[in-house]
Motif scaffolding. Sequence first.
Motif, mmCIF file in Angstrom:
data_model
loop_
_atom_site.group_PDB
_atom_site.id
_atom_site.type_symbol
_atom_site.label_atom_id
_atom_site.label_comp_id
_atom_site.label_asym_id
_atom_site.label_seq_id
_atom_site.Cartn_x
_atom_site.Cartn_y
_atom_site.Cartn_z
ATOM 1 N N ALA A 214 -56.126 66.709 17.415
ATOM 2 C CA ALA A 214 -55.172 65.711 17.890
ATOM 3 C C ALA A 214 -55.906 64.444 18.316
ATOM 4 C CB ALA A 214 -54.368 66.268 19.066
ATOM 5 N N ARG A 215 -55.287 63.311 18.052
ATOM 6 C CA ARG A 215 -55.901 62.038 18.458
ATOM 7 C C ARG A 215 -55.981 61.957 19.976
ATOM 8 N NH1 ARG A 215 -53.339 56.851 15.758
ATOM 9 N NH2 ARG A 215 -54.111 58.054 13.970
ATOM 10 N N VAL A 216 -54.951 62.443 20.675
ATOM 11 C CA VAL A 216 -54.955 62.500 22.141
ATOM 12 C C VAL A 216 -54.654 63.950 22.520
ATOM 13 C CG1 VAL A 216 -53.965 61.610 24.275
ATOM 14 C CG2 VAL A 216 -54.120 60.125 22.259
ATOM 15 N N PRO A 217 -55.653 64.783 22.776
ATOM 16 C CA PRO A 217 -55.412 66.196 23.067
ATOM 17 C C PRO A 217 -54.805 66.394 24.451
ATOM 18 C CG PRO A 217 -57.738 65.690 23.308
ATOM 19 C CD PRO A 217 -57.083 64.444 22.754
ATOM 20 N N ILE A 218 -54.106 67.503 24.622
ATOM 21 C CA ILE A 218 -53.573 67.876 25.926
ATOM 22 C C ILE A 218 -54.714 68.384 26.790
ATOM 23 C CG2 ILE A 218 -51.999 69.454 27.128
ATOM 24 C CD1 ILE A 218 -50.269 69.496 24.657
ATOM 25 N N PRO A 219 -54.814 67.961 28.035
ATOM 26 C CA PRO A 219 -55.883 68.470 28.906
ATOM 27 C C PRO A 219 -55.801 69.990 29.035
ATOM 28 C CG PRO A 219 -54.803 66.576 29.902
ATOM 29 C CD PRO A 219 -53.984 66.940 28.706
ATOM 30 N N GLU A 220 -56.936 70.611 29.156
ATOM 31 C CA GLU A 220 -56.979 72.069 29.228
ATOM 32 C C GLU A 220 -56.154 72.597 30.396
ATOM 33 O OE1 GLU A 220 -57.984 75.846 27.906
ATOM 34 O OE2 GLU A 220 -58.259 73.891 26.943
ATOM 35 N N LEU B 253 -46.505 60.587 38.785
ATOM 36 C CA LEU B 253 -47.017 59.899 37.598
ATOM 37 C C LEU B 253 -46.370 58.537 37.392
ATOM 38 C CD1 LEU B 253 -47.161 62.904 35.103
ATOM 39 C CD2 LEU B 253 -49.096 61.738 36.157
ATOM 40 N N GLY B 254 -45.510 58.122 38.304
ATOM 41 C CA GLY B 254 -44.875 56.819 38.183
ATOM 42 C C GLY B 254 -43.702 56.787 37.237
ATOM 43 N N ARG C 211 -46.913 64.303 27.787
ATOM 44 C CA ARG C 211 -47.393 63.117 27.078
ATOM 45 C C ARG C 211 -48.081 62.143 28.051
ATOM 46 N NH1 ARG C 211 -43.445 62.585 24.104
ATOM 47 N NH2 ARG C 211 -42.056 61.559 25.589
ATOM 48 N N THR C 212 -47.480 61.899 29.194
ATOM 49 C CA THR C 212 -48.067 60.972 30.162
ATOM 50 C C THR C 212 -49.374 61.512 30.709
ATOM 51 O OG1 THR C 212 -45.836 60.252 30.772
ATOM 52 C CG2 THR C 212 -47.623 59.701 32.285
ATOM 53 N N THR C 213 -49.424 62.802 30.973
ATOM 54 C CA THR C 213 -50.651 63.423 31.469
ATOM 55 C C THR C 213 -51.776 63.310 30.444
ATOM 56 O OG1 THR C 213 -49.392 64.972 32.827
ATOM 57 C CG2 THR C 213 -51.647 65.565 32.294
ATOM 58 N N SER C 214 -51.446 63.491 29.186
ATOM 59 C CA SER C 214 -52.474 63.438 28.134
ATOM 60 C C SER C 214 -53.011 62.028 27.945
ATOM 61 C CB SER C 214 -51.885 63.954 26.819
ATOM 62 O OG SER C 214 -51.403 65.278 26.965
ATOM 63 N N LEU C 215 -52.158 61.027 28.143
ATOM 64 C CA LEU C 215 -52.576 59.642 27.923
ATOM 65 C C LEU C 215 -53.200 59.004 29.163
ATOM 66 C CD1 LEU C 215 -49.457 58.374 25.921
ATOM 67 C CD2 LEU C 215 -51.727 58.889 25.009
ATOM 68 N N PRO D 285 -58.915 61.352 32.256
ATOM 69 C CA PRO D 285 -59.407 62.505 33.028
ATOM 70 C C PRO D 285 -59.198 62.372 34.531
ATOM 71 C CG PRO D 285 -61.247 61.153 32.282
ATOM 72 C CD PRO D 285 -60.018 60.599 31.627
ATOM 73 N N ASN D 286 -59.171 61.179 35.080
ATOM 74 C CA ASN D 286 -59.062 61.018 36.536
ATOM 75 C C ASN D 286 -57.695 61.396 37.080
ATOM 76 O OD1 ASN D 286 -61.701 60.054 36.583
ATOM 77 N ND2 ASN D 286 -61.055 57.918 36.297
ATOM 78 N N VAL D 287 -56.707 61.544 36.231
ATOM 79 C CA VAL D 287 -55.364 61.838 36.709
ATOM 80 C C VAL D 287 -55.265 63.261 37.248
ATOM 81 C CG1 VAL D 287 -54.429 62.752 34.550
ATOM 82 C CG2 VAL D 287 -52.931 61.506 36.113
ATOM 83 N N ALA D 288 -56.204 64.120 36.920
ATOM 84 C CA ALA D 288 -56.120 65.522 37.330
ATOM 85 C C ALA D 288 -56.099 65.682 38.838
ATOM 86 C CB ALA D 288 -57.277 66.320 36.732
#
Length: 493
Positions: A192-198, A261-262, A320-324, A327-330
Motif C-alpha cells: 500500500a502507498r500509505v499502510p495502516i499502522p501496525e 483526531l480533529g 484513513r486519518t490515522t494512516s495519513l 507516526p507521531n499521532v500514536a
Amino acid sequence: MSGDGREGGRRDDEVRGARRIPGPRGAVDDLDLETVERPVLPPPGGSAPDESVPEQGVPEEGAAAPEPDEPYEPEEREEPEEREEPEEPDRPEEPDEAGPVPEPPHAVTASASAPVLSHRVLKALLGAWALSACSAEETAAVEDHLTVCAPCADEALRLRDAVGLLHTDGSLDLDPALRTRVLDGCLGRRPARVPIPEWATAYDAETARLDALLRDIGDSDWHAPVRLQWFEDERAVTRRTTVAGVIGHLMAVDGLVSAALGLDDPLAGTGAAAGTEASGGPEVPLSPTRRTETYWAATYPPATRAVREPWRALTHELIRTTSLAGPNVAERSVSYGEFALPLQDALLDRAFECWVHGTDIAEAVDYPYKPPSAAHLHRMIDLAARMLPAALAGRRGAGLAGPARELVAPGAPGRSVHLEVEGHGGGDWYIALDSPAAVGSPDRAVAQVALDGVEFCQLVAGHISPVEAAAGQEGDREAIRDVLFASASLSRL
C-alpha cells in the motif's frame, strides 16, 4: 393388361414388392432388445419379418399367399437370420463409441441390464451420476462406460470431488483470519502507498468482522433484544437495548477518537457533544456512558439498520486519518472523561469493544462469531494488563482493595502477581500491586493466577464474575482477589 385391369403378373409383383420395402431403421445393435416388444417368430430358419409374408406370423384369415417367384423374398429372408442372434443364451457384446465392452463375464452381465447410450449422452449424464440422481439403468450404463473411457473417468472423479464439497458438515462461515491473509497476500505483492499502522490493524480487522455480521442479518434482526453487561460497584449491571442500539453505542464512543483526531463529532446533531463549559469554553469529551445515554435518548423511535452506514463510514474515516497522520499521532491523547489513553491504546480499546459487542449481537441473532486472531487478542490482553496497576490504585483509594505493603521508588520492581493467560493469545504478565509507578517483576511475585485468554477478556468486559474466572490460583489470596476484581472494574457500558 389382364382382365381385372392390371398388367401381367411379373410387373404387378414388382410394384407390390416395391411398396412392401420397409422404411429406414437402425441396426440391430443400436436397439435395446430387452425393452422392445418382439413379434411372434417362426422356428429357426423362418422367413422375412414383413407382415405380408405368411411365414412371419399367424396368417390372417383371407390373406393371399405370396407367389413363389416374388423378387424380394430372398432379401427379406436374410434379415431374420440376423435378428435371431439376440435370442441365443449368450448375447454378443454390443459396440460402444468410446471403445469395446470388456470381455469378462461380470461386465457383460452388467451391460446387459444397462441401456445402450451414445458417448455424448453418457458424458452428459456424468453430473447427474455424481449427484446420485441417475436411475439404476443409467447408473449401470455410466459405470460401464467409465471402465473403458479414460477422459470421462477423469471428469467423473472431478465431479465426485466437487459433490463432496457440497455435502460438507463443516461450518460455511469464513475464517476470521481470512481477510487478514488475503490483505497480507495482496500487500505482499503490491504494498500500500500509505499502510495502516501496525497498532491500528486490530481495530481495522474487528470493525470489518462486525460489519460482515451486520450485512448478513435481516431487517427484523436489527430490533432483536441485546443484553449489555458490565461490572460496577462490586456487582454485575445489565442494560437491555437492540442490535441497532449497540451500533449506536459504538458510534457514540468512537466519536471520542474522532474528536482527538480533529474530525467532526458524529453525534453533534443529537446533542451528545453538548458538554461545554459554562464560560463558553471549548467542548470537552463526555464519558462513554453519558454519550451513549444521550444518543439513545435522542434516537426515538429506536434506530434501525440505517445506523450501520454512518458507523461504518466513521470507522473508515478513523483508519484513513490515522494512516495519513504520520507516526507521531500514536501518542496523541484521547480523553474518556474520567481517564485518557494514547491513540494507539484507544484504537485497541475500540477493537476490544467491537469484538465484545459483536459477540453480544451474535448471541442475540444466533450467529457464529469467533474470537479475534491470536496476535490481536494478545495485544488486547496486554492493554488490560498494563491498565491493572492504575485500576488497583483507584480501588485502593476507594477502600475496595487491600493497602499497599511495600512502596518502592518509581521504576523499581515491586510486589507482583504473575498473571498467566493460557490458550489463544496468551502469555505471561506481572502486575505491580502497590503502586502504578512500580514495575512488575517475576522475582517479586507473591501469587500466581491462571486464566484462559478468552475468559480473561470476558472478565475484563464484565461478562463473568471475578470469583468464577480463575482456573488456577496459588500464593497470596488477597493479592489474587484484588487483581481479579480490578480486572472486572475495567469494564463499562
